[in-house]
Design an enzyme around this catalytic site. Structure first.
Site, PDB file in Angstrom:
ATOM      1  N   MET A 168       0.846  -1.191   0.000  1.00  0.00           N
ATOM      2  CA  MET A 168       0.000   0.000   0.000  1.00  0.00           C
ATOM      3  C   MET A 168       0.886   1.248   0.000  1.00  0.00           C
ATOM      4  SD  MET A 168      -2.966   0.859   2.767  1.00  0.00           S
ATOM      5  CE  MET A 168      -4.439   0.023   2.232  1.00  0.00           C
ATOM      6  N   CYS A 169       0.512   2.232  -0.769  1.00  0.00           N
ATOM      7  CA  CYS A 169       1.137   3.548  -0.741  1.00  0.00           C
ATOM      8  C   CYS A 169       0.004   4.535  -0.960  1.00  0.00           C
ATOM      9  CB  CYS A 169       2.161   3.724  -1.861  1.00  0.00           C
ATOM     10  SG  CYS A 169       3.673   2.759  -1.659  1.00  0.00           S
ATOM     11  N   GLY A 170       0.284   5.800  -0.766  1.00  0.00           N
ATOM     12  CA  GLY A 170      -0.746   6.811  -0.984  1.00  0.00           C
ATOM     13  C   GLY A 170      -0.271   7.863  -1.956  1.00  0.00           C
TER      14      GLY A 170
END
Lengths: 293, 225
Positions: free
Chosen positions: A1-3
């Site tokens: 996950m990254c944003g």
């Protein structure tokens, strides 16, 4: 996950608020990856005054004043990053001067009117380090990283900016990046990190350098890369979003007459001015959406 | 009317909210203020309580719902009402991917659009979407009904089992083994009931029905080696 989050401002009266808006978006994305973060700012007069070429550096460990003296240009510190700038040299000449003075420097961006700031730490802490809330400009992108395939280092943080004024942030992972890395090295690319995203950024930069336009370069990436990705790519005049063939990774776009913004989650966009009446949608798989300045 | 208990997420945590809702007596009413797009709001409810979320919710809102009625006055993120068993979840805005994923029962109403994979692996839930749905909606849907009042994206109903799909607008493409089927009186009656339950006045006669051709999940001699 990254944003991921980013905004291109169309209403000039919002330019002074670019940093404040981007900081709010990055803060909302922080839970998606709290190990490092970075931003790219286009047109911030504090970091990149109009008409100046800029070269951004990270984790050099040398005070800005010493960088300025040794390169023979101005230099401004922003947290772990330093932005070197010159009204006399073009971006290529300035990068060469920086590399001559600091052969081991990691250049994280170069162009005109572009500053790339990235570092290790919680995004909220980096927002303060970068003085992001005080930034202004016409376009900005931000990334917060949860590392999955290479080390947590400032050069492993996004955005990756390896071509003039081109920046790329990525949520996901490329499966065949090692193969493409070898091909790009054979074409002459020199890599700064072991990160899969850097392979994507160098692939796009190579295609652009060959004369492809941004849409074609991103479609070429879709064809060549396996894996999961939502990418936000910016240039000196464009803001583009593309997702993998099954749209595995999230992306929400919101658009008003005053701005267009994109983020991994709606909550990053929820505080933007006029969001209540924005056109909101999630881009289709392998469909390149581009907004020009 | 019973008093409404308000929980403000500027001061309370999501865990405190969900704990209070898990302990709530049936018939009580709750209002969640300043949700701010937080994830996991009102998940795992197991009583006939009424919950209103006054703003945007993040991922997995009202997941695993049983018996409760949850209304979101805003947009929701990925996986709203995922694995719902019963009850009603209503989203006044739009929903991100995988709305109603794997849900076994209950009614999910999305007044706006739902994006990719709406109703993926649905197992008995009824879903009514006022706007459009994205690509691969009802992927591997096993049971339940998906009603789309707007358009459907690519590969609608791919690898469908026995879920039934009604679409009023345009279908960009059908997925593997999904076909258009005739609309009989029993289907019009079923659709009218679902639209009414969702509080909509669309004319059932304007919809088309899609379902499984049943060529993919039945083994035939063509599939033996």
């Amino acid at each position: 996950m990254c944003g991921i989050s980013g905004i291109q401002v169309r209403d000039p009266s919002l330019r002074p608020r670019l940093g404040e808006l981007l900081a709010g978006m990055l803060h909302q994305a922080a839970e998606r990856g709290p190990d490092s973060a970075g931003v790219a700012l286009y047109g911030d007069p504090r970091l990149s005054p109009p008409g100046c070429a800029t070269v951004s550096l990270t984790s050099l460990g040398v005070p800005a004043a010493e960088v300025a003296a040794r390169v023979g240009a101005e230099a401004v510190a922003a947290g772990q990053a330093v932005v070197v700038r010159s009204a006399e040299l073009d971006a290529g000449e300035l990068e060469a001067a920086v590399r001559a003075a600091f052969p081991r420097a990691v250049v994280t961006g170069r162009g005109t009117g572009l500053a790339v700031l990235k570092g290790v730490g919680h995004p909220d802490a980096l927002i303060e380090e970068f003085g992001l809330r005080e930034a202004s400009g016409w376009q900005g992108i931000a990334h917060t990283r949860m590392a999955t395939e290479s080390a947590v280092t400032p050069e492993g943080a996004h955005p990756y900016s390896v071509g003039e004024n081109v920046c790329l942030v990525h949520n996901g992972s490329f499966a065949n990046h090692a193969t493409i890395r070898r091909e790009l090295i054979a074409e002459g690319a020199v890599f700064d990190s072991d990160n899969d995203t850097e392979v994507g950024a160098r692939f796009v930069a190579h295609r652009l350098a060959e004369g492809m336009d941004l849409e074609k370069a991103l479609l070429a990436l879709c064809e060549r890369f396996d894996g999961f990705y939502t990418l936000l790519v910016t240039t000196g005049d464009a803001f583009a979003v593309v997702r993998d063939a099954i749209a595995c990774k999230p992306a929400v776009v919101a658009e008003t007459d005053a701005w267009v913004a994109m983020a991994s989650e709606y909550r990053c966009l929820a505080a933007l001015p006029g969001i209540e009446s924005a056109r909101i949608f999630e881009p289709e798989p392998e469909e390149v959406r581009t907004w020009r300045r | 009317m019973a008093p409404v208990t308000e929980i403000d997420l500027r001061s309370a945590s999501v865990r405190e909210l969900n704990g209070a809702l898990h302990r709530a007596e049936p018939g009580t009413s709750w209002r969640v203020l300043h949700p701010g797009g937080a994830h996991n709001l009102a998940v795992g409810l197991d009583a006939a309580v009424d919950v209103v979320i006054d703003g945007h919710a993040g991922y997995y809102c009202a997941g695993m719902n049983q018996h409760a009625t949850v209304t979101v006055h805003g947009n929701v993120g990925v996986g709203v009402a995922e694995n719902m068993m019963s009850g009603t979840v209503r989203v006044r805005g739009s929903a991100s991917q995988s709305a109603g994923a794997t849900a076994h029962g209950g009614l999910l109403v999305i007044d706006g659009d739902a994006s990719a994979r709406c109703g993926i692996s649905m197992k008995g839930v009824d879903i009514v979407v006022g706007g459009d749905v994205g690509h691969m909606s009802a992927f591997m849907g096993q049971a339940g009904r998906l009603v789309v009042c707007g358009d459907a994206g690519d590969a609608l109903g791919d690898s469908l089992y026995e879920a039934r799909i009604y679409v009023q607008g345009r279908v960009r493409s059908l997925g593997a083994d999904c076909v258009e089927k005739e609309m009989g009186p029993e289907h019009l009656a079923e659709l009218a009931m679902l639209l009414k339950a969702a509080g909509r006045d669309d004319d059932p006669a304007g919809f088309r029905r899609y379902g499984s051709a049943r060529r993919l999940y039945h083994f035939t001699t063509g599939n033996s080696y």
